[in-house]
Design a protein around this motif. Structure first.
Motif, PDB file in Angstrom:
ATOM      1  N   ASP A 195      41.097  26.785  43.011  1.00  0.00           N
ATOM      2  CA  ASP A 195      40.056  27.510  43.422  1.00  0.00           C
ATOM      3  C   ASP A 195      40.749  29.002  43.419  1.00  0.00           C
ATOM      4  OD1 ASP A 195      38.465  25.487  43.410  1.00  0.00           O
ATOM      5  OD2 ASP A 195      38.218  25.172  45.906  1.00  0.00           O
ATOM      6  N   TYR A 196      42.172  29.108  43.844  1.00  0.00           N
ATOM      7  CA  TYR A 196      42.629  30.351  43.990  1.00  0.00           C
ATOM      8  C   TYR A 196      42.819  31.013  42.724  1.00  0.00           C
ATOM      9  CZ  TYR A 196      45.671  33.863  46.358  1.00  0.00           C
ATOM     10  OH  TYR A 196      46.081  34.842  46.786  1.00  0.00           O
TER      11      TYR A 196
ATOM     12  N   CYS B  49      41.350  34.557  41.188  1.00  0.00           N
ATOM     13  CA  CYS B  49      41.989  35.609  40.646  1.00  0.00           C
ATOM     14  C   CYS B  49      41.643  35.976  39.040  1.00  0.00           C
ATOM     15  CB  CYS B  49      43.433  35.339  40.618  1.00  0.00           C
ATOM     16  SG  CYS B  49      44.002  35.371  42.385  1.00  0.00           S
ATOM     17  N   ALA B  50      41.416  34.824  38.413  1.00  0.00           N
ATOM     18  CA  ALA B  50      41.463  34.917  37.068  1.00  0.00           C
ATOM     19  C   ALA B  50      39.892  35.692  36.603  1.00  0.00           C
ATOM     20  CB  ALA B  50      41.359  33.694  36.439  1.00  0.00           C
TER      21      ALA B  50
ATOM     22  N   ALA C  24      47.813  35.743  35.973  1.00  0.00           N
ATOM     23  CA  ALA C  24      47.575  35.320  37.601  1.00  0.00           C
ATOM     24  C   ALA C  24      48.373  33.809  37.658  1.00  0.00           C
ATOM     25  CB  ALA C  24      46.065  35.027  37.542  1.00  0.00           C
ATOM     26  N   ALA C  25      48.367  32.992  36.510  1.00  0.00           N
ATOM     27  CA  ALA C  25      48.848  31.629  36.602  1.00  0.00           C
ATOM     28  C   ALA C  25      50.523  31.636  36.845  1.00  0.00           C
ATOM     29  CB  ALA C  25      48.461  30.812  35.459  1.00  0.00           C
TER      30      ALA C  25
ATOM     31  N   PRO D  54      42.979  36.269  47.129  1.00  0.00           N
ATOM     32  CA  PRO D  54      42.720  36.539  45.703  1.00  0.00           C
ATOM     33  C   PRO D  54      42.682  37.957  45.346  1.00  0.00           C
ATOM     34  CG  PRO D  54      41.645  34.389  46.343  1.00  0.00           C
ATOM     35  CD  PRO D  54      42.187  35.199  47.595  1.00  0.00           C
ATOM     36  N   ALA D  55      41.759  38.508  46.058  1.00  0.00           N
ATOM     37  CA  ALA D  55      41.421  39.918  45.667  1.00  0.00           C
ATOM     38  C   ALA D  55      42.804  40.810  45.637  1.00  0.00           C
ATOM     39  CB  ALA D  55      40.359  40.568  46.568  1.00  0.00           C
TER      40      ALA D  55
END
Ligand code: ADP
Ligand code: MG
Ligand code: ZN
Length: 476
Positions: free
Chosen positions: A325-326, A330-331, A340-341, A366-367
């Motif tokens: 989910d996180y 982000c993606a 991001a990964a 995430p932001a």
């Protein structure tokens, strides 16, 4: 080794219902001993079991997630044996007609996928818990009657590593569908490992031993590695395997004999007369299917397709629901899923490990992460600065943009500033400069590192590299 290893696993899972499987007692963990035990839990004559609907629902959820065929009729059986933790002298379980059969799950071993078949999934009750002291034993019946789901694989695994991967994949699915805490240390997930060897090319199964008493997935792997070696040594020397149950001794790293293996007929299974067989309502199963979340494997495939991640990265991103989910947030925010990964697998994962927290306890939003990644992408900060910035964002909770301004962390691309730093570094490191001029290309990396140090990681590394080379070659 001229032998093939054959492994099948039996997993017992405590289902997280509020009340027990056949009575209304609470399943809360850690209450005073025997404070959650009624006549049903204690096996008093005349007490009657009543099936917990939620336990059945969670069991069916697992069966569906593991692609099993679900029984049309639900029946229970008595498994008879005597033990102090089981005052009824029988455990209510399922024998001939388990809740579900013939499922499967995929494990990823390196580059290849392997399908491991699930033989059966059935519902049963847990026993009480014994505490052995010096001269006596104590018993707590709070655990007796907690719903257990037994998940039995076919003997489809051929190495301790595959057994480890199976457990990891299974746990990932079980966590996604939120049916159990899946905590092996606390006993909400337990695993018995069956292992045998056979000559390569043989089709008949060899005699197996069953290993108990492991309290981590790594422990299962270690116990199986030991046991495979023990069996191989025995067979090499003309010995025979005794079909028995063995206990893993984690301190010594060995398995030790516990008891000779019991057979099904020893248990005198017979239908539980106090629970009448009944049919599953179609609407009951339909509702579960409708509520089923996207599972790790389809999610992984979607991550490959939608975000162009490699299979490997996508599998890691999808293996934990919280991480998945996180990652997805982000993606979507930063248009750069691969980066991001990478951060999630690298610095963020290291931070969580160091601080012993999981993603749900991570204060970094995430932001905030995507804000920082955007600044790297657009060249406002260097990757090097980002590494320390990340920790500061986590510690202060501030926005990355704000922190960069406050602390003056912007990347330096100004030629004059860079040139000054480069001249200084060359003057201080004549030897490396000479090395480069005499053909040691690597020396330039050392000098770039020095410039980065001098500018606290803020110099544009590509520019520095380029300028250093020109300067050392005397072009400029
Ligand atoms: P038991 O009645 O002794 O519990 P089962 O036939 O029910 O044995 O199988 C229990 C588990 O042991 C299953 O996971 C199965 O895949 C595995 N198993 C059965 N036979 C073997 C064998 N020869 N070698 C390795 N695993 C086996
Ligand atoms: Mg068994
Ligand atoms: Zn009870």
């Amino acid at each position: 080794m001229s032998y093939e290893i054959v492994i099948g696993l039996e997993v017992h899972l405590q289902l997280n219902t509020k009340s027990k499987v056949f009575c209304g007692c609470s399943t809360d963990f850690g209450s005073a001993p025997n404070s959650q035990a009624c006549p049903v839990c204690l096996g008093f004559p005349g007490s009657l079991p009543v099936l917990n609907r939620k336990a059945l629902e969670l069991g069916a959820k697992v069966a569906i997630a593991l692609n099993c065929r679900i029984a049309e009729k639900i029946r229970f059986d008595r498994k008879n044996y005597f033990y102090p933790d089981l005052p009824k002298d029988y455990q209510i379980s399922q024998f001939n007609q388990p809740l579900a059969q013939a499922g499967a799950l995929n494990i990823i071993c390196g580059e290849t996928e392997k399908n491991i078949r699930i033989r059966r999934v059935h519902l049963e009750e847990d026993t009480g818990k014994l505490f052995h002291q010096k001269d006596s034993s104590l018993i707590d019946f709070n655990r007796s009657g907690i719903p257990l789901l037994e998940i039995v694989s076919e003997p489809d695994m051929n190495s301790p590593e595959e057994a480890y991967l199976y457990l990891t994949a299974l746990k990932s699915i079980l966590e996604y569908i939120d049916v159990s805490d899946c905590n092996m240390e606390e006993g909400s997930l337990r695993c018995d490992a069956n292992i045998s060897l056979r000559k390569k090319g043989d089709t008949a199964l060899g005699t197996k031993t069953e290993i108990k008493n492991m309290n981590s997935f790594k422990g299962v792997k270690a116990a199986l590695e030991y046991e495979a070696r023990r069996q191989a040594d025995l067979l090499e020397n003309g010995g025979r395997i005794n079909q028995e149950t063995r206990l893993y001794n984690a301190e010594k790293g060995v398995t030790e004999p516990m008891r000779s293996k019991e057979e099904a007929h020893d248990y005198r299974y017979f239908p539980e007369p106090d629970l009448a067989p009944f049919d599953f309502e179609e609407s009951f199963l339909n509702a579960i299917e409708k509520d089923m979340p996207e599972l790790p494997e389809p999610k992984k495939n979607r991550f490959v397709k939608d975000y162009q991640l490699s299979n490997y990265d996508a599998a890691i991103m999808a293996s934990d629901k919280g991480v998945a989910d996180y990652f997805e947030k982000c993606a979507d925010l930063c248009d750069n899923p691969k980066t991001a990964a990478n951060w999630l697998m690298g610095d963020i994962s290291a931070y969580m490990k160091d601080n012993n927290i999981s993603i749900k306890d991570l204060s970094l939003k995430p932001a905030q992460l995507s804000g920082m990644l955007k600044m790297i992408d657009s060249g406002i900060i260097t990757g090097k600065v980002a590494k320390t910035l990340l920790i500061e964002i986590i510690q202060t909770g501030k926005d990355p943009e704000k922190l960069v301004k406050e602390k003056g962390l912007e990347q330096i691309s100004d030629i004059n500033l860079l040139e000054a730093a480069i001249n200084q570094v060359i003057a201080e490191n004549q030897k490396s400069a000479e090395d480069f001029r005499s053909g040691k290309d690597n020396a330039v990396m050392f000098l770039v590192g020095k410039v980065m140090q001098k500018t606290k990681g803020r110099a544009n590394p590509n520019k520095v590299n380029e300028m250093l080379r020109e300067k050392l070659k005397g072009v400029k």
